[in-house]
Write a protein that holds these residues in place. Structure first.
Motif, mmCIF file in Angstrom:
data_model
loop_
_atom_site.group_PDB
_atom_site.id
_atom_site.type_symbol
_atom_site.label_atom_id
_atom_site.label_comp_id
_atom_site.label_asym_id
_atom_site.label_seq_id
_atom_site.Cartn_x
_atom_site.Cartn_y
_atom_site.Cartn_z
ATOM 1 N N ARG A 1 0.817 -1.206 0.000
ATOM 2 C CA ARG A 1 0.000 0.000 0.000
ATOM 3 C C ARG A 1 0.855 1.262 0.000
ATOM 4 N NH1 ARG A 1 -2.871 -1.360 3.926
ATOM 5 N NH2 ARG A 1 -1.925 -0.108 5.577
ATOM 6 N N ARG A 2 1.994 1.214 0.659
ATOM 7 C CA ARG A 2 2.881 2.374 0.696
ATOM 8 C C ARG A 2 3.713 2.500 -0.583
ATOM 9 N NH1 ARG A 2 4.292 5.197 5.329
ATOM 10 N NH2 ARG A 2 3.022 4.676 7.147
ATOM 11 N N ALA A 3 4.143 1.362 -1.139
ATOM 12 C CA ALA A 3 5.100 1.406 -2.257
ATOM 13 C C ALA A 3 4.447 1.569 -3.617
ATOM 14 C CB ALA A 3 5.958 0.137 -2.246
ATOM 15 N N TRP A 4 3.375 0.856 -3.869
ATOM 16 C CA TRP A 4 2.813 0.815 -5.220
ATOM 17 C C TRP A 4 2.433 2.186 -5.784
ATOM 18 C CZ3 TRP A 4 -0.942 -4.016 -4.974
ATOM 19 C CH2 TRP A 4 -0.162 -5.186 -4.933
ATOM 20 N N PRO A 5 1.893 3.117 -4.997
ATOM 21 C CA PRO A 5 1.525 4.404 -5.591
ATOM 22 C C PRO A 5 2.702 5.185 -6.180
ATOM 23 C CG PRO A 5 0.410 4.115 -3.479
ATOM 24 C CD PRO A 5 1.440 3.019 -3.588
ATOM 25 N N HIS A 6 3.929 4.821 -5.831
ATOM 26 C CA HIS A 6 5.095 5.521 -6.340
ATOM 27 C C HIS A 6 5.588 4.959 -7.681
ATOM 28 C CE1 HIS A 6 5.377 7.820 -2.683
ATOM 29 N NE2 HIS A 6 5.415 6.717 -1.954
ATOM 30 N N ALA A 7 4.966 3.888 -8.161
ATOM 31 C CA ALA A 7 5.394 3.263 -9.423
ATOM 32 C C ALA A 7 4.680 3.927 -10.602
ATOM 33 C CB ALA A 7 5.123 1.762 -9.387
ATOM 34 N N THR A 8 4.745 5.231 -10.656
ATOM 35 C CA THR A 8 3.998 5.979 -11.661
ATOM 36 C C THR A 8 4.756 6.145 -12.966
ATOM 37 O OG1 THR A 8 4.858 8.023 -10.717
ATOM 38 C CG2 THR A 8 2.701 7.279 -9.938
ATOM 39 N N ALA A 9 6.090 6.136 -12.888
ATOM 40 C CA ALA A 9 6.907 6.368 -14.084
ATOM 41 C C ALA A 9 8.003 5.311 -14.122
ATOM 42 C CB ALA A 9 7.465 7.785 -14.048
ATOM 43 N N GLY A 10 9.250 5.702 -14.407
ATOM 44 C CA GLY A 10 10.342 4.749 -14.463
ATOM 45 C C GLY A 10 10.862 4.379 -13.079
ATOM 46 N N PHE A 11 11.714 3.358 -13.052
ATOM 47 C CA PHE A 11 12.204 2.867 -11.765
ATOM 48 C C PHE A 11 13.053 3.911 -11.041
ATOM 49 C CE2 PHE A 11 15.476 0.766 -9.166
ATOM 50 C CZ PHE A 11 14.653 0.106 -8.266
ATOM 51 N N PHE A 12 13.771 4.729 -11.775
ATOM 52 C CA PHE A 12 14.703 5.625 -11.108
ATOM 53 C C PHE A 12 13.974 6.701 -10.310
ATOM 54 C CE2 PHE A 12 17.185 3.570 -14.397
ATOM 55 C CZ PHE A 12 18.220 3.091 -13.621
ATOM 56 N N LYS A 13 12.793 7.063 -10.734
ATOM 57 C CA LYS A 13 11.963 7.950 -9.918
ATOM 58 C C LYS A 13 11.467 7.200 -8.686
ATOM 59 C CE LYS A 13 7.911 10.993 -10.183
ATOM 60 N NZ LYS A 13 6.813 11.485 -11.059
ATOM 61 N N PHE A 14 11.077 5.946 -8.868
ATOM 62 C CA PHE A 14 10.636 5.112 -7.755
ATOM 63 C C PHE A 14 11.782 4.900 -6.754
ATOM 64 C CE2 PHE A 14 10.156 0.899 -5.825
ATOM 65 C CZ PHE A 14 8.852 0.914 -5.379
ATOM 66 N N LYS A 15 12.984 4.702 -7.277
ATOM 67 C CA LYS A 15 14.149 4.417 -6.437
ATOM 68 C C LYS A 15 14.390 5.515 -5.401
ATOM 69 C CE LYS A 15 18.307 4.856 -8.159
ATOM 70 N NZ LYS A 15 19.579 4.636 -8.897
ATOM 71 N N ALA A 16 14.090 6.741 -5.759
ATOM 72 C CA ALA A 16 14.302 7.850 -4.834
ATOM 73 C C ALA A 16 13.455 7.712 -3.575
ATOM 74 C CB ALA A 16 13.986 9.168 -5.531
ATOM 75 N N LYS A 17 12.392 6.919 -3.640
ATOM 76 C CA LYS A 17 11.505 6.725 -2.492
ATOM 77 C C LYS A 17 11.941 5.563 -1.596
ATOM 78 C CE LYS A 17 8.506 9.942 -3.520
ATOM 79 N NZ LYS A 17 8.237 11.076 -2.614
ATOM 80 N N ILE A 18 12.951 4.809 -2.020
ATOM 81 C CA ILE A 18 13.312 3.614 -1.262
ATOM 82 C C ILE A 18 13.702 3.927 0.182
ATOM 83 C CG2 ILE A 18 15.043 1.765 -1.075
ATOM 84 C CD1 ILE A 18 14.833 1.379 -4.079
ATOM 85 N N PRO A 19 14.535 4.923 0.472
ATOM 86 C CA PRO A 19 14.849 5.180 1.894
ATOM 87 C C PRO A 19 13.603 5.443 2.737
ATOM 88 C CG PRO A 19 16.386 6.342 0.474
ATOM 89 C CD PRO A 19 15.312 5.789 -0.429
ATOM 90 N N GLU A 20 12.673 6.201 2.182
ATOM 91 C CA GLU A 20 11.423 6.470 2.908
ATOM 92 C C GLU A 20 10.616 5.195 3.106
ATOM 93 O OE1 GLU A 20 7.196 8.505 1.649
ATOM 94 O OE2 GLU A 20 9.041 9.493 0.989
ATOM 95 N N LEU A 21 10.535 4.372 2.063
ATOM 96 C CA LEU A 21 9.770 3.128 2.160
ATOM 97 C C LEU A 21 10.395 2.152 3.145
ATOM 98 C CD1 LEU A 21 8.978 2.649 -1.635
ATOM 99 C CD2 LEU A 21 7.365 3.326 0.164
ATOM 100 N N VAL A 22 11.726 2.077 3.141
ATOM 101 C CA VAL A 22 12.417 1.203 4.087
ATOM 102 C C VAL A 22 12.157 1.670 5.513
ATOM 103 C CG1 VAL A 22 14.691 0.530 4.943
ATOM 104 C CG2 VAL A 22 14.170 0.357 2.511
ATOM 105 N N GLY A 23 12.251 2.970 5.732
ATOM 106 C CA GLY A 23 12.012 3.480 7.071
ATOM 107 C C GLY A 23 10.605 3.185 7.557
ATOM 108 N N ALA A 24 9.619 3.357 6.673
ATOM 109 C CA ALA A 24 8.248 3.067 7.042
ATOM 110 C C ALA A 24 8.039 1.580 7.292
ATOM 111 C CB ALA A 24 7.296 3.553 5.952
ATOM 112 N N MET A 25 8.644 0.771 6.432
ATOM 113 C CA MET A 25 8.491 -0.684 6.562
ATOM 114 C C MET A 25 9.028 -1.188 7.893
ATOM 115 S SD MET A 25 10.638 -3.549 4.524
ATOM 116 C CE MET A 25 12.013 -3.267 5.673
ATOM 117 N N ARG A 26 10.157 -0.685 8.313
ATOM 118 C CA ARG A 26 10.776 -1.205 9.523
ATOM 119 C C ARG A 26 10.080 -0.726 10.779
ATOM 120 N NH1 ARG A 26 17.053 -1.623 9.579
ATOM 121 N NH2 ARG A 26 16.511 -3.612 10.541
ATOM 122 N N GLY A 27 9.159 0.236 10.619
ATOM 123 C CA GLY A 27 8.389 0.681 11.765
ATOM 124 C C GLY A 27 6.947 0.242 11.741
ATOM 125 N N LEU A 28 6.573 -0.548 10.710
ATOM 126 C CA LEU A 28 5.189 -0.939 10.532
ATOM 127 C C LEU A 28 4.930 -2.380 10.952
ATOM 128 C CD1 LEU A 28 4.087 0.500 7.090
ATOM 129 C CD2 LEU A 28 3.147 1.087 9.298
#
Length: 401
Positions: A371-398
């Motif tokens: 639910r947190r990650a999929w909405p960021h897959a709007t364009a290419g992977f490199f735009k998505f990649k920029a969200k990885i630190p945020e997603l990792v941080g959220a994942m490890r606290g969820l």
């Protein structure tokens, strides 16, 4: 199968434990080398377990990041998130999966009506072309159910641009033989190689690259098309909103349907689900209009059995191997349910069957990770990649993961 990918969560956890020490510097330096069958120790080989969520992405990432910093294990973390990215991209554009299926049927009709195409397709599938490396990979895939990621890219490029076979037949060949065959990752990766995913930009297999990363086991000089044009295709369909999943009300009489896309159902029980009964959905026969490899069928059956055995105390009476929406409806009514609960199935055969259920509500909770990650897959992977630190941080606290 039993040697490379024992079909159990215990074996998956053992593989993960063995890989974690190599997930940073070693993986970064060695991950691109394809050393052949039984020599893939430079990569995790966790993909068959991740594809079916016998291990979850969050578990794997948490194990690696419990030892290394995100910057140290960056390359491996990105590879895990590629799988997530592909799923999110396809969830917001499900018509691309339908387009692949239609294209496959057209290509299969051509194979049956054009003897020249049929003989070329059969030679490619059997590994009987004039290109040694391609033949090796075709046989490795059939024999082991696995290929190194770099070999998959080379294979797909040769299939499309040198052998000039329909890309859909190649994607189907992979899905019928890979233990980790995934509708999103497989379809979109083949489209990417063809130049349809990032439109106008294709992936070209080059002899020098193959020679380097197979450590000169193969060097197909002058055998490969050198500068092929990307394939033409329609523009991407309009993007839909990413799914958010359904809210589970565990007080309602419910049954649980388990499918191959999520074989770690503990998070649903943590939400309070106490099913009256459980059924397993078998969509192996819907992967392809052709025969799925017996090894793949056996692997899927064994990991499903592993899941239901591990969770037997929470499932209630078990019915195995339902295949249609009507079978699921009839079974659920017979169990006295007013709703069917199932972990959200991403675009693919399981989702198709589950969306065909009309007689009872189908509740599809979505993991917080998706639910947190999929909405960021709007364009290419490199735009998505920029969200990885945020997603990792959220994942490890969820919780749940």
């Amino acid at each position: 199968m039993t040697e490379l990918f024992p079909p159990s969560r215990t074996a998956a956890l053992e593989k993960l434990s063995a890989f974690v020490p190599k997930a940073a510097r070693d993986y970064t330096a060695q991950r691109n080398y394809d050393r052949g069958p039984g020599q893939h120790d430079n990569v995790s080989t966790l993909s068959p377990y991740l594809r079916h969520r016998l291990l979850t992405e969050a578990e794997v990432l948490d194990a690696v990041l419990g030892r290394y910093s995100l910057s140290s294990a960056d390359k491996f973390v990105q590879e895990v998130f590629w799988r997530t990215y592909w799923k999110g991209w396809l969830e917001m554009r499900p018509a691309v999966w339908g387009g692949y299926q239609q294209g496959l049927l057209r290509a299969w009709d051509q194979v049956q009506s054009q003897s020249g195409l049929r003989s070329e397709w059969e030679a490619a599938c059997r590994g009987e072309t004039e290109i040694d490396c391609f033949n090796h990979w075709a046989r490795e895939l059939v024999n082991t159910g696995y290929l190194h990621n770099h070999a998959r890219m080379w294979f797909a490029s040769i299939w499309i641009f040198t052998l000039r076979l329909p890309w859909e037949l190649g994607a189907d060949f992979f899905l019928r033989h890979l233990f980790d065959g995934d509708p999103a990752s497989n379809t979109l990766s083949w489209r990417w190689v063809a130049g349809l995913q990032t439109q106008g930009k294709n992936y070209v297999a080059r002899a020098s690259n193959i020679s380097k990363y197979t450590e000169r086991r193969f060097s197909p000089l002058y055998q490969l098309t050198s500068n092929p044009e990307p394939l033409d295709g329609p523009p991407h369909p309009p993007r839909m909103d990413a799914p958010v999943g359904d809210t589970l009300d565990p007080s309602k009489p419910s049954v649980l349907v388990l499918h191959e896309d999520d074989l770690s159902p503990g998070w649903l029980f943590d939400l309070g689900l106490k099913p009256l009964a459980t059924a397993t959905l078998d969509t192996t026969g819907q992967i392809s209009p052709l025969h799925v490899a017996p090894k793949v069928k056996a692997f899927k059956s064994a990991i499903m059995a592993d899941c239901t055995t591990r969770w037997s105390g929470s499932l209630g009476p078990l019915t195995s191997g339902l295949t249609t929406a009507q079978e699921i409806e009839d079974w659920a009514r017979g169990a006295g349910a007013v709703q069917i609960v199932t972990p959200y199935a991403p675009v693919g055969p399981a989702a198709t069957v589950l969306y065909d259920i009309r007689g009872l509500p189908v509740i599809r909770p979505l993991r917080a990770y998706d639910r947190r990650a999929w909405p960021h897959a709007t364009a290419g992977f490199f735009k998505f990649k920029a969200k990885i630190p945020e997603l990792v941080g959220a994942m490890r606290g969820l919780q749940p993961v």
